[in-house]
Write a protein that holds these residues in place. Structure first.
Motif, PDB file in Angstrom:
ATOM      1  N   UNK A 103       0.823  -1.205   0.000  1.00 36.37           N
ATOM      2  CA  UNK A 103       0.000   0.000   0.000  1.00 36.37           C
ATOM      3  C   UNK A 103       0.856   1.253   0.000  1.00 36.37           C
ATOM      4  N   UNK A 104       2.018   1.184   0.653  1.00 34.78           N
ATOM      5  CA  UNK A 104       2.900   2.348   0.720  1.00 34.78           C
ATOM      6  C   UNK A 104       3.512   2.699  -0.633  1.00 34.78           C
ATOM      7  N   UNK A 105       3.408   1.799  -1.603  1.00 33.36           N
ATOM      8  CA  UNK A 105       3.948   2.078  -2.931  1.00 33.36           C
ATOM      9  C   UNK A 105       2.946   2.791  -3.823  1.00 33.36           C
ATOM     10  N   UNK A 106       1.677   2.883  -3.378  1.00 32.54           N
ATOM     11  CA  UNK A 106       0.621   3.433  -4.219  1.00 32.54           C
ATOM     12  C   UNK A 106       0.195   4.794  -3.688  1.00 32.54           C
ATOM     13  N   UNK A 109      -3.287   6.154  -1.118  1.00 36.21           N
ATOM     14  CA  UNK A 109      -3.972   5.119  -0.345  1.00 36.21           C
ATOM     15  C   UNK A 109      -4.126   5.604   1.089  1.00 36.21           C
ATOM     16  N   UNK A 110      -5.343   5.500   1.632  1.00 33.21           N
ATOM     17  CA  UNK A 110      -5.641   5.973   2.974  1.00 33.21           C
ATOM     18  C   UNK A 110      -5.773   4.807   3.931  1.00 33.21           C
ATOM     19  N   UNK A 111      -5.613   5.086   5.225  1.00 31.36           N
ATOM     20  CA  UNK A 111      -5.931   4.050   6.206  1.00 31.36           C
ATOM     21  C   UNK A 111      -7.409   3.728   6.163  1.00 31.36           C
ATOM     22  N   UNK A 112      -8.251   4.706   5.753  1.00 36.01           N
ATOM     23  CA  UNK A 112      -9.700   4.504   5.783  1.00 36.01           C
ATOM     24  C   UNK A 112     -10.166   3.418   4.836  1.00 36.01           C
ATOM     25  N   UNK A 113      -9.397   3.107   3.796  1.00 35.77           N
ATOM     26  CA  UNK A 113      -9.867   2.145   2.812  1.00 35.77           C
ATOM     27  C   UNK A 113      -9.523   0.710   3.175  1.00 35.77           C
ATOM     28  N   UNK A 114      -8.990   0.480   4.362  1.00 37.11           N
ATOM     29  CA  UNK A 114      -8.627  -0.872   4.727  1.00 37.11           C
ATOM     30  C   UNK A 114      -9.791  -1.649   5.316  1.00 37.11           C
ATOM     31  N   UNK A 115     -10.975  -1.085   5.363  1.00 42.29           N
ATOM     32  CA  UNK A 115     -12.124  -1.807   5.871  1.00 42.29           C
ATOM     33  C   UNK A 115     -12.818  -1.026   6.973  1.00 42.29           C
ATOM     34  N   UNK A 116     -14.041  -1.411   7.278  1.00 40.99           N
ATOM     35  CA  UNK A 116     -14.843  -0.668   8.237  1.00 40.99           C
ATOM     36  C   UNK A 116     -14.257  -0.679   9.639  1.00 40.99           C
ATOM     37  N   UNK A 117     -13.454  -1.692   9.945  1.00 41.78           N
ATOM     38  CA  UNK A 117     -12.875  -1.758  11.282  1.00 41.78           C
ATOM     39  C   UNK A 117     -11.509  -1.108  11.344  1.00 41.78           C
ATOM     40  N   UNK A 118     -11.113  -0.390  10.298  1.00 45.14           N
ATOM     41  CA  UNK A 118      -9.835   0.297  10.306  1.00 45.14           C
ATOM     42  C   UNK A 118      -9.966   1.603  11.072  1.00 45.14           C
ATOM     43  N   UNK A 192      -0.348  13.318   5.104  1.00 47.43           N
ATOM     44  CA  UNK A 192      -1.680  13.715   4.648  1.00 47.43           C
ATOM     45  C   UNK A 192      -2.391  12.556   3.975  1.00 47.43           C
ATOM     46  N   UNK A 193      -1.647  11.782   3.185  1.00 45.52           N
ATOM     47  CA  UNK A 193      -2.270  10.661   2.491  1.00 45.52           C
ATOM     48  C   UNK A 193      -2.727   9.599   3.466  1.00 45.52           C
ATOM     49  N   UNK A 194      -2.004   9.442   4.561  1.00 46.72           N
ATOM     50  CA  UNK A 194      -2.366   8.411   5.519  1.00 46.72           C
ATOM     51  C   UNK A 194      -3.711   8.673   6.174  1.00 46.72           C
ATOM     52  N   UNK A 195      -4.083   9.928   6.346  1.00 50.06           N
ATOM     53  CA  UNK A 195      -5.262  10.237   7.145  1.00 50.06           C
ATOM     54  C   UNK A 195      -6.409  10.854   6.359  1.00 50.06           C
ATOM     55  N   UNK A 196      -6.229  11.057   5.035  1.00 51.89           N
ATOM     56  CA  UNK A 196      -7.265  11.713   4.255  1.00 51.89           C
ATOM     57  C   UNK A 196      -8.404  10.745   3.977  1.00 51.89           C
ATOM     58  N   UNK A 214     -13.933   0.972  -3.660  1.00 50.56           N
ATOM     59  CA  UNK A 214     -13.505   2.361  -3.637  1.00 50.56           C
ATOM     60  C   UNK A 214     -12.444   2.619  -4.701  1.00 50.56           C
ATOM     61  N   UNK A 215     -12.642   3.594  -5.607  1.00 43.69           N
ATOM     62  CA  UNK A 215     -11.621   3.888  -6.618  1.00 43.69           C
ATOM     63  C   UNK A 215     -10.449   4.631  -6.001  1.00 43.69           C
ATOM     64  N   UNK A 216      -9.291   4.524  -6.615  1.00 43.67           N
ATOM     65  CA  UNK A 216      -8.146   5.296  -6.158  1.00 43.67           C
ATOM     66  C   UNK A 216      -8.382   6.778  -6.405  1.00 43.67           C
ATOM     67  N   UNK A 217      -7.940   7.642  -5.491  1.00 48.62           N
ATOM     68  CA  UNK A 217      -8.174   9.069  -5.648  1.00 48.62           C
ATOM     69  C   UNK A 217      -7.637   9.641  -6.961  1.00 48.62           C
TER      70      UNK A 217
END
Length: 409
Positions: A103-106, A109-118, A192-196, A214-217
């Motif tokens: 994920x860090x290569x893309x 990518x947000x932490x929010x897209x890792x699932x509802x329990x993220x 910023x990308x981690x938390x957006x 979810x599409x990539x931003x």
């Protein structure tokens, strides 16, 4: 994703990834073609030179050509044992670390897209370090071991050491948590990308979004190849971590190709021998991953794009150490990590390296599976059942791997 919507068949999953494949005979791109004008479904891949490859009824495609491969693939029994062990969650922290590294290569990518329990990053209440660079030293204990779940945890079968993923978490939540504490590739993921929040999540009034829809931003179309994919467990974890990413599961075992065809709805399964060449176009991949599997450095470098990453998971000499001597299992050479760096040195530069080590509490049935799923399955011991019975039940066993991230030179 629409609730109740039918998932695509294994064959449709592969066809949706056909543009990521190349003809093993001439290297030209493959494309899906109908057998005739009245065909109800497409089950053939063909290149411009007319080389064609039919999909198996299980949904994978064989791109093995020429004489029989000398590589020994996993047997159905080995894959059954591995699937049972993986589904019990024993290797969830390893899958989470790998997913976070990819994920860090893309970008975006947000932490929010890792699932509802993220959880949001602020839930940890911990300071986050900056990107690690080769040569830096970092004590994992300094990262702390916060309870990031926000809920009471069930009694876990793993006891995690300080700085590692909390027990009782899904791969999705564990991946998100790791991204909030460790940035594996300098410059690839910003704070910023981690938390957006994602656009989809914001529209729904929350930060969580379905990682499969979810599409990539930035509308990129990232792709990942797993060499020696086996059950497809690790590839599925990666695809859940990166919305919109597609994957190719490649293995030399027909039994593995059959199983991996069902691993994830954004993954296609291919039977091929990596040592003969990867049936993938030049620069087609955002990431290539290898978990406990052989590597073809020249071919990996060819198929990665300029900003791509090669992520390798290798066991340390401590991995399953409590079982090696009592059960006569195949041990891991302490110099394995050095040999990996040497074998990749001409083609790749090490970007980051992370140790993932924790204690598993394994029942006897788990021990039997971990023996049966790896190279020790080929070195059977007639008295192994008795040896397992002599162990404590449960028995504490160390899981210890290194996740290494490389970029092409």
């Amino acid at each position: 994703m629409t609730v109740g919507a039918a998932e695509p068949s294994p064959a449709d999953r592969l066809l949706a990834c056909a543009d990521l494949l190349a003809c093993p005979q001439c290297g030209q791109p493959l494309a899906a073609v109908a057998d005739d004008a009245t065909a109800a479904s497409t089950r053939t891949l063909r290149c411009p030179h007319g080389h064609s490859f039919d999909l198996a009824k299980q949904g994978y495609v064989s791109l093995l050509t020429g004489a029989s491969t000398k590589m020994t693939g996993d047997t159905p029994a080995m894959l059954d044992a591995r699937a049972a062990f993986q589904s019990a969650g024993h290797f969830t922290p390893i899958a989470a670390a790998l997913a976070a590294a990819v994920a860090a290569t893309v970008p975006g990518v947000d932490t929010a897209v890792f699932g509802a329990d993220s959880p949001p990053a602020a839930a940890t209440g911990e300071a986050r370090p900056g990107p690690r660079r080769e040569g830096d030293t970092e004590d994992l204990a300094d990262l702390g071991n916060p309870d990031i779940s926000g809920t009471a945890q069930p009694e876990a079968r793993h006891r995690f050491r300080t700085g590692l993923t909390m027990p009782g978490m899904s791969v999705a939540a564990a991946s998100a948590a790791r991204l909030t504490t460790t940035l594996l590739s300098p410059g690839n993921v910003t704070e910023a990308a981690l938390h957006r929040p994602t656009a989809a999540g914001a529209a729904a009034g929350n930060e969580a979004a379905d990682p499969r829809s979810t599409p990539l931003p930035d509308n990129r179309n990232p792709a990942v190849l797993e060499i020696g994919a086996g059950t497809g467990y690790y590839l599925a974890a990666v695809l859940d971590a990166v919305p919109g990413m597609r994957g190719i599961a490649l293995d030399v075992s027909k039994a593995a190709a059959r199983r991996a065809a069902r691993a994830h709805q954004r993954a296609g399964s291919v039977l091929a021998d990596a040592w003969r060449g990867l049936p993938v176009p030049d620069a087609a991949m955002t990431a290539v991953v290898s978990v406990f599997a052989p590597r073809n450095a020249d071919e990996v470098a060819r198929v990665l794009n300029a900003d791509g990453r090669f992520i390798v998971v290798t066991p340390t000499s401590r991995h399953l150490g409590e079982l090696i001597e009592p059960l006569g299992m195949v041990s891991v050479d302490a110099a394995k990590e050095d040999r990996l760096a040497e074998s990749l040195g001409g083609r790749f530069e090490l970007v980051a390296r992370e140790a993932v080590e924790y204690t598993m509490s394994l029942l006897h049935e788990d021990v039997a599976r971990v023996v049966a799923m790896g190279p020790s399955a080929f070195h059977g011991d007639a008295g192994r059942a008795e040896e397992i019975a002599a162990l404590p039940d449960p028995v504490a066993v160390t899981a210890s791997v290194t996740v290494s991230v490389y970029r092409p030179r």
